[in-house]
Scaffold this motif. Structure first.
Motif, PDB file in Angstrom:
ATOM      1  N   PRO A  28       0.931  -1.100  -0.042  1.00 48.01           N
ATOM      2  CA  PRO A  28      -0.028   0.006   0.013  1.00 48.01           C
ATOM      3  C   PRO A  28       0.935   1.458   0.046  1.00 48.01           C
ATOM      4  N   MET A  29       2.037   1.051   0.379  1.00 51.45           N
ATOM      5  CA  MET A  29       3.042   2.553   0.424  1.00 51.45           C
ATOM      6  C   MET A  29       4.001   2.072  -0.441  1.00 51.45           C
ATOM      7  N   TYR A  30       4.068   1.336  -1.447  1.00 52.57           N
ATOM      8  CA  TYR A  30       5.028   0.863  -2.425  1.00 52.57           C
ATOM      9  C   TYR A  30       5.745   2.200  -2.919  1.00 52.57           C
ATOM     10  N   ILE A  31       7.344   1.819  -2.619  1.00 48.21           N
ATOM     11  CA  ILE A  31       8.303   2.642  -3.265  1.00 48.21           C
ATOM     12  C   ILE A  31       9.006   1.683  -4.197  1.00 48.21           C
ATOM     13  N   PRO A  32       8.896   2.222  -5.790  1.00 46.30           N
ATOM     14  CA  PRO A  32       9.325   1.412  -6.602  1.00 46.30           C
ATOM     15  C   PRO A  32      10.895   1.409  -6.515  1.00 46.30           C
ATOM     16  N   MET A  33      11.531   2.414  -6.209  1.00 46.54           N
ATOM     17  CA  MET A  33      13.231   2.347  -6.108  1.00 46.54           C
ATOM     18  C   MET A  33      13.684   1.400  -4.957  1.00 46.54           C
ATOM     19  N   GLY A  34      12.889   1.209  -3.904  1.00 44.00           N
ATOM     20  CA  GLY A  34      13.183   0.717  -2.665  1.00 44.00           C
ATOM     21  C   GLY A  34      13.928  -0.550  -2.591  1.00 44.00           C
ATOM     22  N   ALA A  35      13.473  -1.405  -3.395  1.00 40.51           N
ATOM     23  CA  ALA A  35      14.099  -2.891  -3.532  1.00 40.51           C
ATOM     24  C   ALA A  35      15.460  -3.003  -3.930  1.00 40.51           C
ATOM     25  N   SER A  36      15.753  -1.837  -4.967  1.00 40.72           N
ATOM     26  CA  SER A  36      17.097  -1.690  -5.379  1.00 40.72           C
ATOM     27  C   SER A  36      18.271  -1.577  -4.536  1.00 40.72           C
ATOM     28  N   VAL A  37      17.874  -0.775  -3.303  1.00 46.57           N
ATOM     29  CA  VAL A  37      18.999  -0.349  -2.328  1.00 46.57           C
ATOM     30  C   VAL A  37      19.066  -1.581  -0.971  1.00 46.57           C
ATOM     31  N   VAL A  38      18.222  -2.329  -1.428  1.00 49.70           N
ATOM     32  CA  VAL A  38      18.094  -3.642  -0.121  1.00 49.70           C
ATOM     33  C   VAL A  38      19.750  -4.095   0.046  1.00 49.70           C
ATOM     34  N   PRO A  39      20.390  -4.570  -1.320  1.00 47.33           N
ATOM     35  CA  PRO A  39      21.687  -4.855  -1.024  1.00 47.33           C
ATOM     36  C   PRO A  39      22.768  -4.151  -0.447  1.00 47.33           C
ATOM     37  N   GLY A  78      -9.642   2.776   7.304  1.00 48.94           N
ATOM     38  CA  GLY A  78     -10.958   2.681   7.345  1.00 48.94           C
ATOM     39  C   GLY A  78     -11.356   1.252   7.296  1.00 48.94           C
ATOM     40  N   GLU A  79     -12.616   1.160   7.118  1.00 49.09           N
ATOM     41  CA  GLU A  79     -13.133  -0.632   7.178  1.00 49.09           C
ATOM     42  C   GLU A  79     -12.901  -0.859   5.684  1.00 49.09           C
ATOM     43  N   GLY A  80     -12.192  -2.064   5.570  1.00 45.44           N
ATOM     44  CA  GLY A  80     -11.883  -2.614   4.253  1.00 45.44           C
ATOM     45  C   GLY A  80     -10.468  -2.188   3.718  1.00 45.44           C
ATOM     46  N   LYS A  81     -10.009  -1.307   4.168  1.00 45.16           N
ATOM     47  CA  LYS A  81      -8.606  -0.696   3.739  1.00 45.16           C
ATOM     48  C   LYS A  81      -7.528  -1.422   4.056  1.00 45.16           C
ATOM     49  N   GLU A  82      -6.308  -1.065   3.183  1.00 43.20           N
ATOM     50  CA  GLU A  82      -5.105  -1.879   3.572  1.00 43.20           C
ATOM     51  C   GLU A  82      -4.489  -1.802   4.856  1.00 43.20           C
ATOM     52  N   LYS A  83      -4.689  -0.716   5.298  1.00 42.51           N
ATOM     53  CA  LYS A  83      -4.125  -0.312   6.727  1.00 42.51           C
ATOM     54  C   LYS A  83      -2.458  -0.597   6.631  1.00 42.51           C
ATOM     55  N   PRO A  84      -1.535   0.534   5.999  1.00 42.68           N
ATOM     56  CA  PRO A  84      -0.139   0.147   5.931  1.00 42.68           C
ATOM     57  C   PRO A  84       0.628   0.098   7.289  1.00 42.68           C
ATOM     58  N   THR A  85       1.523  -0.637   7.207  1.00 40.12           N
ATOM     59  CA  THR A  85       2.420  -1.027   8.430  1.00 40.12           C
ATOM     60  C   THR A  85       1.806  -1.141   9.915  1.00 40.12           C
ATOM     61  N   THR A  86       0.687  -1.753   9.893  1.00 36.79           N
ATOM     62  CA  THR A  86      -0.396  -2.043  10.934  1.00 36.79           C
ATOM     63  C   THR A  86       0.702  -3.018  11.696  1.00 36.79           C
ATOM     64  N   LYS A  87       0.917  -2.861  13.157  1.00 36.87           N
ATOM     65  CA  LYS A  87       1.477  -3.601  14.168  1.00 36.87           C
ATOM     66  C   LYS A  87       1.175  -4.803  14.035  1.00 36.87           C
ATOM     67  N   GLY A  88       2.111  -5.960  13.905  1.00 33.11           N
ATOM     68  CA  GLY A  88       1.729  -7.377  14.099  1.00 33.11           C
ATOM     69  C   GLY A  88       1.407  -7.945  12.389  1.00 33.11           C
ATOM     70  N   THR A  89       1.548  -7.009  11.486  1.00 35.23           N
ATOM     71  CA  THR A  89       1.091  -7.519  10.373  1.00 35.23           C
ATOM     72  C   THR A  89       2.261  -7.950   9.531  1.00 35.23           C
ATOM     73  N   LYS A  90       2.415  -8.640   8.484  1.00 35.59           N
ATOM     74  CA  LYS A  90       3.539  -8.918   7.630  1.00 35.59           C
ATOM     75  C   LYS A  90       3.848  -7.683   6.865  1.00 35.59           C
ATOM     76  N   GLY A  91       3.149  -6.748   6.599  1.00 35.82           N
ATOM     77  CA  GLY A  91       3.491  -5.534   5.731  1.00 35.82           C
ATOM     78  C   GLY A  91       4.220  -4.809   6.815  1.00 35.82           C
ATOM     79  N   ALA A  92       4.380  -4.828   7.822  1.00 37.92           N
ATOM     80  CA  ALA A  92       5.267  -3.980   9.006  1.00 37.92           C
ATOM     81  C   ALA A  92       6.398  -4.768   9.096  1.00 37.92           C
ATOM     82  N   ASP A  93       6.527  -6.206   8.704  1.00 41.01           N
ATOM     83  CA  ASP A  93       7.730  -6.681   8.938  1.00 41.01           C
ATOM     84  C   ASP A  93       9.152  -6.065   7.975  1.00 41.01           C
ATOM     85  N   LEU A  94      10.342  -6.241   8.226  1.00 40.82           N
ATOM     86  CA  LEU A  94      11.422  -5.873   7.633  1.00 40.82           C
ATOM     87  C   LEU A  94      11.337  -6.781   6.195  1.00 40.82           C
ATOM     88  N   VAL A  95      11.892  -6.349   4.968  1.00 44.52           N
ATOM     89  CA  VAL A  95      11.861  -7.017   3.922  1.00 44.52           C
ATOM     90  C   VAL A  95      12.844  -7.922   4.027  1.00 44.52           C
TER      91      VAL A  95
END
Length: 213
Positions: A28-39, A78-95
């Motif tokens: 939900p908060m995708y940064i297209p260039m983000g993966a390129s800097v992981v290494p 809101g109801e039915g939304k993706e709720k970015p980086t919510t505590k305890g979700t996979k989306g909040a985990d480090l890549v």
């Protein structure tokens, strides 16, 4: 930069927002260039640990109802939304590939700056830190605000690794190219130029780690 210029025991590496919701396609908060800097970030973390620097993983973790989110983002919770980086979700985990280890520190923030309404300054003071190095996403938001607050708190030097940070688009992250050495050209963003203007250093990972010396 070489070891002669750095007191590693007084240096902290701040890794900003390298979480699934920011880095993985479809997040939900995708940064297209983000993966390129992981290494590069992984290499920076490994190098910092080897030198004895303090590694701080700065992440966003929000209440599932969005009660601690900026007002302009509350509609995402809101109801039915993706709720970015919510505590305890996979989306909040480090890549994948980035792992908190013994001796590192995880710091949770709910705003752009890692210093705002957190214990970061107290933590760094308690650890004897006088210099911070910043990597992660994204350049005009969380990187920029964290860096400016680090300057305001009198950390010195404040360093941003120019090729271990990323913005959402190449247009944001590539504004001005200049010659670093005889063989190497690299680019600074307008945001990095602004950071340079307040005394921030913006070396490449190789320059920071001494590999290009």
């Amino acid at each position: 930069m070489t070891d002669m210029n750095v007191d590693w025991k007084k240096t902290a590496l701040l890794v900003i927002d390298m979480q699934n919701d920011f880095i993985l396609p479809g997040g939900p908060m995708y940064i297209p260039m983000g993966a390129s800097v992981v290494p590069a970030i992984k290499e920076a973390v490994d190098f910092a640990r080897e030198k004895g620097a303090f590694v701080v993983w700065v992440v966003r973790e929000h209440d599932k109802y969005g009660r601690d989110v900026e007002l302009f983002r509350r509609h995402l919770y809101g109801e039915g939304k993706e709720k970015p980086t919510t505590k305890g979700t996979k989306g909040a985990d480090l890549v994948e590939g980035l792992v908190i280890q013994e001796g590192d520190y995880k710091l949770v923030k709910t705003r752009f700056s890692a210093f705002f309404a957190t214990n970061l300054h107290t933590l760094l003071q308690g650890a004897g830190i006088t210099s911070v190095v910043v990597v992660g996403v994204q350049t005009p938001n969380c990187i920029r605000q964290t860096v400016f607050d680090a300057v305001a708190h009198d950390y010195y030097p404040v360093i941003v690794l120019s090729d271990a940070t990323a913005a959402k688009t190449p247009e944001v992250h590539t504004a001005l190219c200049y010659k670093h050495s005889v063989e190497d050209f690299f680019c600074l963003t307008a945001n990095l130029i602004d950071m340079c203007n307040v005394g921030v250093q913006t070396p490449t990972l190789c320059a920071w780690s001494g590999k290009d010396v």
